[in-house]
Design an enzyme around this catalytic site. Sequence first.
Site, PDB file in Angstrom:
ATOM      1  N   LYS A  79       1.562  -4.116  11.492  1.00 53.45           N
ATOM      2  CA  LYS A  79       1.419  -4.958  10.300  1.00 53.45           C
ATOM      3  C   LYS A  79       2.632  -5.873  10.173  1.00 53.45           C
ATOM      4  O   LYS A  79       3.766  -5.466  10.429  1.00 53.45           O
ATOM      5  CB  LYS A  79       1.282  -4.062   9.054  1.00 53.45           C
ATOM      6  CG  LYS A  79       0.978  -4.819   7.770  1.00 53.45           C
ATOM      7  CD  LYS A  79       0.751  -3.862   6.602  1.00 53.45           C
ATOM      8  CE  LYS A  79       0.436  -4.603   5.316  1.00 53.45           C
ATOM      9  NZ  LYS A  79       0.167  -3.686   4.179  1.00 53.45           N
ATOM     10  N   SER A 159      -3.994  -4.495   1.278  1.00 53.93           N
ATOM     11  CA  SER A 159      -3.412  -5.635   1.970  1.00 53.93           C
ATOM     12  C   SER A 159      -3.420  -5.478   3.495  1.00 53.93           C
ATOM     13  O   SER A 159      -3.215  -6.454   4.215  1.00 53.93           O
ATOM     14  CB  SER A 159      -1.963  -5.816   1.487  1.00 53.93           C
ATOM     15  OG  SER A 159      -1.162  -4.701   1.883  1.00 53.93           O
ATOM     16  N   SER A 183      -3.388   0.062  -0.245  1.00 54.64           N
ATOM     17  CA  SER A 183      -3.483  -0.915   0.844  1.00 54.64           C
ATOM     18  C   SER A 183      -3.686  -0.343   2.235  1.00 54.64           C
ATOM     19  O   SER A 183      -3.851  -1.091   3.192  1.00 54.64           O
ATOM     20  CB  SER A 183      -2.245  -1.820   0.850  1.00 54.64           C
ATOM     21  OG  SER A 183      -2.276  -2.695  -0.248  1.00 54.64           O
TER      22      SER A 183
END
Length: 493
Positions: A79, A159, A183
Site C-alpha cells: 500500500k 482505503s 480500511s
Amino acid sequence: MSELTTLTIAEARAKLAAGETSAVELTNAYLAAIDAANEHLNAYVAVTAEKAREMASASDARRAKGEVGRLEGIPLGIKDLFATEGVHTQAASHILDGFKPRYESTVTANLWADGAVMLGKLNMDEFAMGSSNETSYYGSVKNPWRRKDSNMDLVPGGSSGGSAAAVAAWLCAGATATDTGGSIRQPAALTGTVGIKPTYGRCSRWGTVAFASSLDQAGPIARDVRDAAILLRSMASTDAKDTTSVDREVPDYEAAVGRSVKGLKIGIPREYRMDGMPAEIETLWQQGIDWLRAAGAEIVDVSLPHTKYALPAYYIVAPAEASSNLARYDGVRYGLRVPGKDVIDMYEQTRSAGFGREVKRRIMIGTYVLSAGYYDAYYLKAQKVRTLIKRDFEEVYASGVDALLTPATPSAAFGIADQDMASDPVKMYLNDVFTVTVNMAGLPGIAVPAGLSAEGTPLGLQLIGRPFDEETLFAAAHVIEQAAGRFQPAKWW
C-alpha cells in the site's frame, strides 16, 4: 492469467520449496499479469519491476544456499502508505509529489527480512481517507468483481482498495494494508478476500504515513485465512522506534488455522441489527452463526450499548488527529511546492493545490473540533464516548465471550461515482458502521468472505476478538471459509 498467479502463498511456498518453480518465475508471472491488467483496474500507482526481479534473484540465491525465510520468494504488493526506501511513497496524494523516502517502514523491512519480493506500490484513498478508493490523486481503483449481466464498474472499498483489488485479481500473492476505521476489512469484504486488522500495537506504525495515530494499524489482505495468518506473522513485531508498539512475542498464527472452535463462546451483538439493513446481510449473518454453531461453538446474544455513538465519535477523533498529523505537509521540506508572494501564501497555495476534497473536508472538521470553545463539546466528549465503547467490549469479554460475529459491511460493492454516495459524505461514512468500533477499542477484527449478493458480488462477515487474541479469529474465520467456499471474480480485464 498465469497458473502461478492463482496460487495462494501457502501453495507457492510449497512449490518453491519443492523446486517446481523459482522466485524469478513467480515474480515474472505477476509482473506480466500487472502489465496486462493494471490499465483496466488501476490497482498499482508504481510498479517496481526491476527491483522485484533483483529481489527475486537474491531470494533464489539464498534458497540455493539453504537460507529460507518465512516468505522466501513470495511477491507482494505494498500500500502506498508504507515508506519504501528510494521508491514512490505518496499516500496517493498530490502534496507528496516525487517523494521517495530514504528509509524503510518497519512493516516492509520485516517482510523483506523474511524473503518477500516487492512488486510495487498499491493505490488507495488519499491519506487513507475514504471508503471507496475514489479519493486517490491517481484515480479510482476498479473492483475485479462485476454484477451479473452488468459492465458497471464497482468500487473495491477503501482505503486499501488497491490492495484488495490486486489480491482479488491475482496481481500479487498478498498485500499490506492499513485500517483506521475499517480500511482493511471493508475492502476485503467487497472483493471476496480476507483482511485482518490486528490489535493496536501489534504491528509497528513507524514509517507508515499517519492518518489518525491512535487508530491506525497495519495488517494484511490475502486470498484466504491461512495466507493472512502467514503474512501477519511476518508483519507484526515489537519496535523500539514506535512507542505504541507492544512488547509481546509474535505467535505462530498459521498454527491456529484449522484449530477446533468447539467450546468457544461467540457473541452476537444485538446493536448491530440496524434499521434498513438489507435482508441478504441479515441472512448471511445467520448463516455464519449456523456454521459456527455446527462446528461446536456456543452462540450467545450480547449487548454493546454504546455502539450507536461509535460512528459520530470516530468522525470527530479521526479528523482531529488528521488535522494535526497533516500539518507537516506545507511545501517546505518535501513534496509539492506552489510558489506564493510570501511564506504564508506559499503554505496556503501548496495545501490548497496538494490536498484533495475529502482530505480538506476532514482537516477542516478536525481543526474545528479542536478549536477553542469547541474542544470540550466535541473532541473531549468523543474521547469519553470512546472509553465507554471500549468498556462495552471489556464487559462482554469478561463474561466469557471469546469473539463476536457481525456483518463486515452494510451492503455489497456499489458503483464508482455513485451519485447517492457522492452527493452525501455521511452516506459514504456509513459504510464503516460495522468496523469503526474495533478501531475505537483497539481490538483485532477479521473480515472473511461468506457468500455472494443477489447480484453475484461478494459479501463478508466480521469476527472481533479479545486484545492480542488474533489466533481465535483465524480459527473461527477458517471455519466460515471452509463452509462458505472460495470466491473468484470472472475475468473481464
